[in-house]
Design a protein around this motif. Structure first.
Motif, PDB file in Angstrom:
ATOM      1  N   ILE A 273      37.742  57.237  42.068  1.00  0.00           N
ATOM      2  CA  ILE A 273      37.680  55.773  42.021  1.00  0.00           C
ATOM      3  C   ILE A 273      36.319  55.331  41.500  1.00  0.00           C
TER       4      ILE A 273
ATOM      5  N   ASN B 272      42.508  48.208  38.022  1.00  0.00           N
ATOM      6  CA  ASN B 272      43.815  48.390  38.662  1.00  0.00           C
ATOM      7  C   ASN B 272      44.772  49.152  37.746  1.00  0.00           C
TER       8      ASN B 272
ATOM      9  N   ILE C 287      43.766  52.904  37.463  1.00  0.00           N
ATOM     10  CA  ILE C 287      44.187  53.671  38.641  1.00  0.00           C
ATOM     11  C   ILE C 287      45.686  53.935  38.598  1.00  0.00           C
TER      12      ILE C 287
ATOM     13  N   LEU D  45      46.960  56.792  46.176  1.00  0.00           N
ATOM     14  CA  LEU D  45      45.747  56.617  46.956  1.00  0.00           C
ATOM     15  C   LEU D  45      46.014  56.948  48.406  1.00  0.00           C
TER      16      LEU D  45
ATOM     17  N   GLN E  60      45.183  51.729  51.420  1.00  0.00           N
ATOM     18  CA  GLN E  60      44.791  50.503  50.742  1.00  0.00           C
ATOM     19  C   GLN E  60      43.278  50.314  50.747  1.00  0.00           C
TER      20      GLN E  60
ATOM     21  N   ASP F 260      41.067  52.414  50.020  1.00  0.00           N
ATOM     22  CA  ASP F 260      40.481  53.034  48.828  1.00  0.00           C
ATOM     23  C   ASP F 260      40.546  52.081  47.634  1.00  0.00           C
ATOM     24  N   MET F 261      41.657  51.373  47.473  1.00  0.00           N
ATOM     25  CA  MET F 261      41.769  50.399  46.391  1.00  0.00           C
ATOM     26  C   MET F 261      40.771  49.264  46.598  1.00  0.00           C
ATOM     27  N   GLU F 262      40.647  48.801  47.844  1.00  0.00           N
ATOM     28  CA  GLU F 262      39.704  47.731  48.147  1.00  0.00           C
ATOM     29  C   GLU F 262      38.273  48.177  47.892  1.00  0.00           C
TER      30      GLU F 262
ATOM     31  N   GLN G 291      37.654  47.965  44.128  1.00  0.00           N
ATOM     32  CA  GLN G 291      37.537  46.578  43.683  1.00  0.00           C
ATOM     33  C   GLN G 291      36.209  45.964  44.117  1.00  0.00           C
TER      34      GLN G 291
END
Length: 312
Positions: free
Chosen positions: A7, A34, A37, A202, A205, A207-209, A212
């Motif tokens: 990431i 986004n 990924i 992932l 969630q 990890d996505m946050e 970002q």
């Protein structure tokens, strides 16, 4: 599938793309992150699609008395490839069928010459000839496919070039995806559920946050982070620092100051490893020197406030 290091790499790519294009839209960069990924999973599916297409081609040749297509009768036919247990598992996986249809992945159907190249290389390989006498046993089928993937499919330059043209970030994703597929194949069993080949992209969630927030905070504080670098190295000249080095240092400083749950040693180690792969040979030493000095200064000034264990 994706770790926090991956990431971080994708955030680095976004910032580098922004600095190269002078595109100042935060919204576009977040969208790019986004998509980057999500595209990693698309690449994963396409690599699995190669196995499925090879199986379909082998079956097609058998149905058409395929031995005639070979240049000479002493060459091995595709029988064992069509009957390979793992290829049959992949070809019959309904979840993969749905994923391909949902994403409208028709690259190999529209560019079947790449599958034919791999098909012929496999049939003409020494590994295939050695496999023929033991074909049919699950363990031997799996070992053959693992070896073929490492020796024929993954290193194929034509497939590599094709994928490079298809996805802007796929060159960087290929080693990750190929390594992951190898691990999956080694773990595969006869009774493995169809979901086995549909892993989570992932871990969660968060990890996505994380990605970002790292992108957003680094970009919003870019000039501030650059000032933090000043005076931390002899003869500092921002014009002489490699672009990637500068981006990695700013991202690391951002983590040190604005991500309290991530231990400073984790941050430093992660960016040193990324620098070793993506920047100059001496970059990791240079970056380590700056970050070590910054951490010491921040601790003295009380600016380094870390809580919790943190995650990679």
């Amino acid at each position: 599938m994706l770790t926090r290091r991956h990431i971080r790499i994708k955030v680095m790519q976004c910032i580098y793309a922004l600095s190269s294009s002078r595109e100042d839209s935060m919204e576009k960069q977040q969208k790019f992150l986004n998509q980057s990924i999500a595209q990693t999973f698309t690449l994963y599916l396409l690599i699995l699609g190669i196995f499925r297409e090879l199986h379909d081609l082998a079956e097609l040749h058998l149905q058409q008395s395929s031995r005639k297509y070979l240049d000479s009768p002493d060459k091995a036919g595709p029988d064992a490839l069509a009957k390979n247990s793992i290829l049959k598992q992949l070809a019959g996986n309904t979840l993969l069928d749905q994923a391909f249809k949902k994403r409208k992945l028709k690259q190999w159907y529209l560019n079947e010459e790449y599958i034919k190249i791999l098909f012929r290389e496999i049939l003409e390989s020494e590994r295939y000839r050695e496999y023929l006498p033991v074909a049919g046993a699950y363990e031997q089928d799996r070992d053959f496919l693992i070896g073929t993937f490492k020796e024929v499919i993954a290193p194929n330059s034509k497939v590599y070039d094709f994928l490079e043209d298809e996805g802007i970030t796929w060159v960087d994703d290929l080693p990750l995806v190929n390594t992951y597929i190898l691990k999956q194949l080694k773990k595969l069993k006869p009774g493995s559920a169809e979901q086995f080949f549909m892993p989570r992209l992932l871990k969660n969630q968060e990890d996505m946050e994380f990605g970002q927030e790292l992108l957003k905070k680094t970009l919003l504080r870019y000039e501030e982070l650059e000032k933090e670098m000043e005076g931390k190295t002899p003869n500092w000249d921002k014009e002489r620092i490699a672009d990637i080095d500068g981006i990695l240092i700013k991202m690391a400083i951002c983590e040190l100051l604005y991500f309290p749950s991530i231990p400073e040693r984790v941050t430093i180690n992660e960016y040193l490893e990324i620098a070793k792969e993506y920047s100059t040979p001496k970059s990791s030493i240079f970056i380590n020197g700056i970050l070590d000095k910054l951490v010491k200064d921040y601790k003295k000034e009380g600016k380094l406030k870390k809580t919790g264990r943190g995650l990679l």
